[in-house]
Design a protein around this motif. Structure first.
Motif: not given
Length: 626
Positions: A310-318
């Protein structure tokens, strides 16, 4: 027209499949700059009080700023104004990536979408050409697949696409519009409004380049800005290397990172599982917005285990919402959940906070397995969290109860559930506990969108910024005045310009308002002073408040959930702190006085006239609000 603008508004009517180009008034451009300012101005003027957010009469208003499409770093941003189906008041959402500049390069400053198509369609805007294309075969696709298919069918993978996913199609009131795969016009149901119009996507391709009023002046201020970026201690070393998620360690140190539905702030430590070291081990690259040298978006890869690949760029809020809020410290599950939210088109903050709310109800016995369809909604249950994301997008099982956010879920569940809904004006709070950050938290209570971490971000609380002055983050005194400054400065410099909030906060330039005035003058040919910039921000916040006043918003709504008002923090760097009602009243009195509003939070006729909003004052007088 001034530099930085095309002077053009593209108005699209989905009902009769027509479009036309209208002039953007030079006065509107100068009074509201662009982005959020121009978007909210059009929203106020064209969406009357009482309009159903999901009716054809509501509008989607996308607005660029004068800095969009220039070489100014961190300005590939686009504002979206509409009436929110979640809150019933102003929805203002900002997105980055490449879509904003591509739209600006079509030769338009603003896109207004009105009406409703009888059948699913998508818009294709290529410079001056606008096409209404069938989207029946795209309906039901995820946002990632929709974007890929449109690019393939148009035979151009340089086209930029904004689209909705299954969550919006199923009318979840927390659905987002996604662009460039992982960028979101998030929060407050933007995707739901788009779905209500049977609009699946907007594809844009632009070949034009906006002019700059003074290249020499721009080169000078541009160089000054880049120098400030390099000298900022927290910009490239922290934000550029670790992304927004690095703030989790700062917040933990302050006792301000909310956990387990804000019930365990300062007690539940997110750092071992969700901190910089763990996230950095997953990093495989960056995903910068157009022309941004900071590139804060960090792409993460799950390298082993059940979520492998799995590839994704979660930001702090996520990371907060799907992680700490739900008592989950497995970063792999959060990366997977972030990917799900982006593909299905769900706002990750509202999704995670709503699931955490349900988890507390389950642990308190307010709901049981009989209610949840067999899901064991205990804090820390990542399988349940991920299953609920899917269910919420498709309105299946217990996810159907949660699909419209915490407020609607509490009303459906009853049994005292509303006490535990962590919402302000109908929207879920983001990942900063107001009890530990009283300037930042007070902005949640008073901003025109409902709780929002970007509208008036208080870097004084979080990073110790001395601009415009240092604050004691736990002392309620002075918070009304500083909150007004933050909200007005960010409204003009970030939301209207349009510039990334994080960059504005992180480089702490001496005299940020003076610097922004120099930018506007160089790009647009204005003669702004710092005071003029602040006046624009004040004008934006007042017309937005007036829109909300028409919808019934007043002092009673500028408040916090019961937990924030009555429960002191038990542990951590802010132990014992909370915001009792008498402190909230004191802050509100100070804030309203600083704003020139009356005791009930209504802009006065004198203030509106001072800001050149005489017609708004007349509207409020006719409605009996003044």
């Amino acid at each position: 027209m001034y530099g930085g603008y095309w002077g053009k508004v593209l108005r699209v009517n989905l009902t009769n499949k027509t479009y036309k180009v209208e002039p953007l008034s030079e006065k509107v451009a100068k009074d509201f700059i662009g982005g959020a300012g121009v978007g909210i101005k059009y929203l106020y003027d064209e969406v009357p009080a009482g309009t159903d957010p999901l009716s054809p009469e509501n509008k989607l208003i996308f607005a660029t700023g004068p800095l969009t499409g220039t070489r100014t770093p961190s300005t590939s941003r686009l504002a979206l104004a509409t009436k929110s189906p979640l809150t019933g008041i102003v929805c203002l959402s900002l997105s980055g990536g490449h879509f904003p500049v591509e739209f600006k390069n079509t030769g338009h400053d603003v896109l207004i979408i009105e009406g409703k198509s009888e059948e699913p369609v998508y818009l294709y805007i290529k410079d001056d050409q606008v096409e209404f294309r069938p989207a029946d075969k795209l309906w039901g696709t995820t946002t990632h697949d929709c974007e890929h298919l449109i690019k393939t069918w148009l035979n151009d993978h340089n086209i930029r696409v904004a689209s909705i996913g299954p969550a919006a199609e199923n009318m979840s009131k927390i659905a987002s519009i996604m662009n460039d795969r992982n960028r979101a016009f998030g929060r407050r149901g933007t995707g739901t409004v788009m779905a209500s119009k049977n609009l699946k996507a907007i594809a844009v391709k632009g070949t034009k380049k906006v002019s700059i009023a003074s290249e020499d002046a721009f080169k000078e201020v541009h160089a000054k800005m880049l120098k400030a970026f390099k000298e900022a201690p927290g910009l490239y070393p922290a934000l550029g290397q670790h992304g927004t998620s690095s703030v989790i360690e700062i917040l933990w140190g302050l006792g301000a990172c909310p956990a387990k539905n804000f019930s365990a702030t300062g007690e539940w430590n997110p750092v071992p599982g969700l901190g910089i070291a763990t996230l950095s081990a997953k990093k495989i690259g960056k995903e910068p917005c157009y022309g941004c040298p900071v590139a804060c978006t960090q792409v993460r890869l799950v390298k082993e285990g059940r979520y492998k690949g799995t590839v994704s760029p979660p930001e702090y809020e996520t990371v907060f919402a799907l992680g700490a809020q739900c008592g989950i410290d497995n970063v792999d599950a959060i990366i997977y959940g972030d990917r799900l939210c982006n593909e299905l088109g769900l706002d990750s903050i509202s999704t995670g906070v709503t699931i955490g709310f349900a988890m507390e109800l389950y642990e308190r016995g307010i709901i049981t397995k009989e209610d949840t369809g067999g899901l064991e909604l205990k804090f820390g249950n990542e399988e349940a969290m991920l299953e609920l994301i899917r269910q919420m997008a498709y309105r299946e099982g217990f996810g159907a109860v949660l699909a419209d956010g915490s407020k609607a879920a509490a009303e459906k569940i009853g049994r005292g559930a509303e006490k535990y809904a962590m919402i302000i004006k109908g929207i879920e709070m983001p990942g900063y506990d107001p009890r530990a950050l009283k300037t930042h938290g007070f902005s949640f209570a008073t901003t025109y969108t409902g709780a929002d971490h970007n509208k008036g971000y208080a870097s004084q609380d979080v990073f110790g910024s001395p601009v415009p002055e240092p604050v004691d983050r736990l002392d309620p005194k002075g918070k009304g005045r500083i909150t007004k400054w933050n909200q007005d400065a960010k409204a003009a410099c970030c939301d209207a310009a349009v510039m990334c909030n994080f960059v504005f906060d992180a480089h702490y330039m001496p005299g940020p308002l003076e610097h922004m005035a120099e930018l506007f003058n160089a790009v647009c040919g204005y003669d702004f002073t710092a005071e003029d910039v602040m006046k624009v921000g004040e004008r934006i916040n007042n017309i937005a408040r007036a829109f909300n006043v028409r919808e019934g918003i007043s002092r009673k709504d500028d408040t916090f959930p019961e937990r924030i008002l009555k429960e002191p923090l038990k542990e951590g760097g802010s132990k014992g702190s909370y915001i009792p009602p008498e402190h909230l009243d004191m802050m509100l009195d100070e804030y309203y006085e600083a704003r020139g509003w009356n005791k009930n939070g209504i802009p006065t006729e004198e203030k509106l006239r001072e800001l050149g909003l005489e017609y708004v004052a007349e509207d409020l007088k006719k409605l009996g609000c003044l």
